[in-house]
Design an enzyme around this catalytic site. Structure first.
Site, mmCIF file in Angstrom:
data_model
loop_
_atom_site.group_PDB
_atom_site.id
_atom_site.type_symbol
_atom_site.label_atom_id
_atom_site.label_comp_id
_atom_site.label_asym_id
_atom_site.label_seq_id
_atom_site.Cartn_x
_atom_site.Cartn_y
_atom_site.Cartn_z
ATOM 1 C CB SER A 107 -15.089 -20.582 -17.124
ATOM 2 O OG SER A 107 -14.765 -21.707 -17.893
ATOM 3 C CE1 TYR A 130 -11.763 -22.455 -23.945
ATOM 4 C CE2 TYR A 130 -13.274 -23.262 -22.278
ATOM 5 C CZ TYR A 130 -12.046 -22.762 -22.639
ATOM 6 O OH TYR A 130 -11.088 -22.568 -21.694
ATOM 7 C CB THR A 156 -11.538 -18.912 -25.174
ATOM 8 O OG1 THR A 156 -11.881 -18.235 -23.973
ATOM 9 C CG2 THR A 156 -10.119 -19.455 -25.052
ATOM 10 C CE LYS A 252 -9.057 -15.726 -21.231
ATOM 11 N NZ LYS A 252 -8.523 -17.075 -21.402
ATOM 12 C CG HIS A 276 -5.816 -20.541 -21.967
ATOM 13 N ND1 HIS A 276 -6.912 -20.345 -22.762
ATOM 14 C CD2 HIS A 276 -6.255 -21.285 -20.921
ATOM 15 C CE1 HIS A 276 -7.958 -20.957 -22.221
ATOM 16 N NE2 HIS A 276 -7.574 -21.522 -21.094
ATOM 17 N NE ARG A 279 -5.122 -23.242 -17.268
ATOM 18 C CZ ARG A 279 -5.087 -23.976 -16.174
ATOM 19 N NH1 ARG A 279 -4.175 -23.738 -15.257
ATOM 20 N NH2 ARG A 279 -5.965 -24.936 -15.967
HETATM 21 C C1 GLV Z 1 -9.340 -24.116 -19.303
HETATM 22 O O1 GLV Z 1 -9.630 -23.038 -19.738
HETATM 23 C C2 GLV Z 1 -8.058 -24.449 -18.800
HETATM 24 O O2 GLV Z 1 -7.088 -23.722 -19.066
HETATM 25 O O3 GLV Z 1 -7.949 -25.462 -18.120
#
Ligand code: GLV
Length: 388
Positions: A107, A130, A156, A252, A276, A279
């Site tokens: 990540s 990102y 992402t 993604k 995600h 989330r």
């Molecule tokens: C980061 O990618 C998160 O979902 O906290």
């Protein structure tokens, strides 16, 4: 090592051993957590079709994801702050993935840096990016990724602003944790974790601290996102990044057939059907329910992968039989890492592989490539009769 029969065993041990703040971070969905829950419960609605009296010798789960050989179609998903779940977490997870023969995705918001992971592994790994406002910083990240032998960029698209996770706010999530009274009291019970953290120097966002300028609070994912991520991301910026990277590209966060078509038009090597991990947009459809319509739209043009809700080899089997070319585990490997370090990630992979392999046999299949809709009992209307 304690007897680990399934991912839930690792989860229970992880819950005991990891600091509350980081357990909560991994185990949260946004707002009401409806999508987070749906990701797992929707897998439970699909049943497997049992077949008998079929030769089940010489089975194989080996296949490829974006042209790379994999021992099974399961990659480790990018998970922020993995190095806070266990000291040097990203290095340990990458090593476990390499030994097992599956891809590891680092990540952007990792604790161990690109260079740290490259130094402690030999196989190429994938890097999740990102899109940020500071384009020079992004360019430097891409250069660093190339130097670190990154073999695919995972861009992402569904987190330009952060969905609210209530528990992170209540816990004051940060890396390293700020020493408030409740945090100190909780950490006092997590001696294994603390010993590991004392031994490592990797306690900050390794890809960022010392590399990016103008960050007011480099320990907070929340302030970072708000300050740095580019809310003006659009498809032209995706195309520019594709050109700048010039290598394999995975997009993604695709959950809609129209977005899937845009991603295929842009020439992605794969897309990840993903919300995600529940989330971001609470109320969005689960990944497994979104999968069929996306396959219908672009399945013949681009590899379709899926993450969200996978906690077993049976879940992998269901996603692959539905048509996904690959899957990702995030929480399932984090449970293993927080419970038992590298050995726990290996154990998570072993558990999932065995479940996949044995369930394949019981479905009457010997080769992962032969899985298909004929192996599944999908309830009528599973995709949902939604009105747009
Ligand atoms: C980061 O990618 C998160 O979902 O906290």
């Amino acid at each position: 090592m304690p007897v680990i029969t399934c991912i839930e065993d690792l989860h229970r041990l992880y819950r005991r051993r990891a600091p509350r703040m980081f357990y909560d971070y991994a185990e949260s969905g946004s707002w009401t957590e409806q999508t987070f829950r749906d990701n797992t419960t929707d897998f439970g609605q699909i049943r497997l079709r049992q077949r008998v009296a079929v030769d089940m010798t010489n089975r194989s789960t080996r296949t490829t994801m974006i042209g790379q050989d994999v021992a099974m179609p399961v990659a480790l998903a990018p998970v922020g702050l993995t190095g806070m779940q266990h000291a040097d977490g990203e290095i340990l997870a990458a090593r476990a993935a390499e030994a097992f023969g599956v891809p590891f995705t680092l990540s952007t918001m990792s604790i161990c840096s690109l260079e740290d992971v490259a130094e402690h592994t030999t196989a190429p790994f994938w890097f999740q990016l990102y899109v940020m406002k500071d384009t020079d910083f992004v360019s430097r990240l891409l250069t660093r990724a190339r130097a670190a032998r990154v073999s695919a960029l995972v861009l992402t698209l569904d987190l330009q602003i952060l969905g609210q996770r209530h528990r992170d706010l209540r816990n004051g999530l940060s890396a390293p944790p700020k020493m408030t009274l409740p945090t100190v009291m909780n950490l006092a019970t997590k001696w294994r974790w603390g010993m590991g953290m004392l031994r490592t120097r990797r306690r900050f966002f390794g890809n960022i601290v010392g590399h990016a300028s103008g960050v007011t609070d480099a320990s907070s994912l929340m302030s970072w996102t708000a300050e740095q991520f580019d809310p003006q991301l659009d498809w032209s910026k995706v195309a520019r990044l594709r050109d700048e990277w010039g290598g394999k590209l995975i997009l993604k966060g695709i959950l809609d057939a129209e977005d899937a078509r845009m991603a295929a038009d842009i020439g992605a090597d794969a897309i990840i059907v993903s919300n995600h991990g529940g989330r971001q947009l609470d109320g969005a459809i689960s990944s497994i329910r979104a999968l069929p319509s996306i396959l219908d739209a672009v399945g013949d043009r681009v590899e379709v992968h899926l993450d969200g809700g996978i906690r077993s080899g049976q879940d992998v089997l269901k996603a692959v039989a539905m048509g996904a070319r690959g899957t990702y585990i995030g929480r399932a490997f984090v449970y293993g890492l927080g419970a038992l370090g590298q050995a726990g990630v290996t154990r998570a992979l072993e558990v999932i592989h065995k479940e996949l392999d044995v369930s394949m046999a019981l479905c009457g299949e010997r080769d992962i490539h032969n899985l298909g809709r004929h192996n599944l009992l999908v309830p009528r209307g599973f995709e949902g009769d939604w009105q747009v």
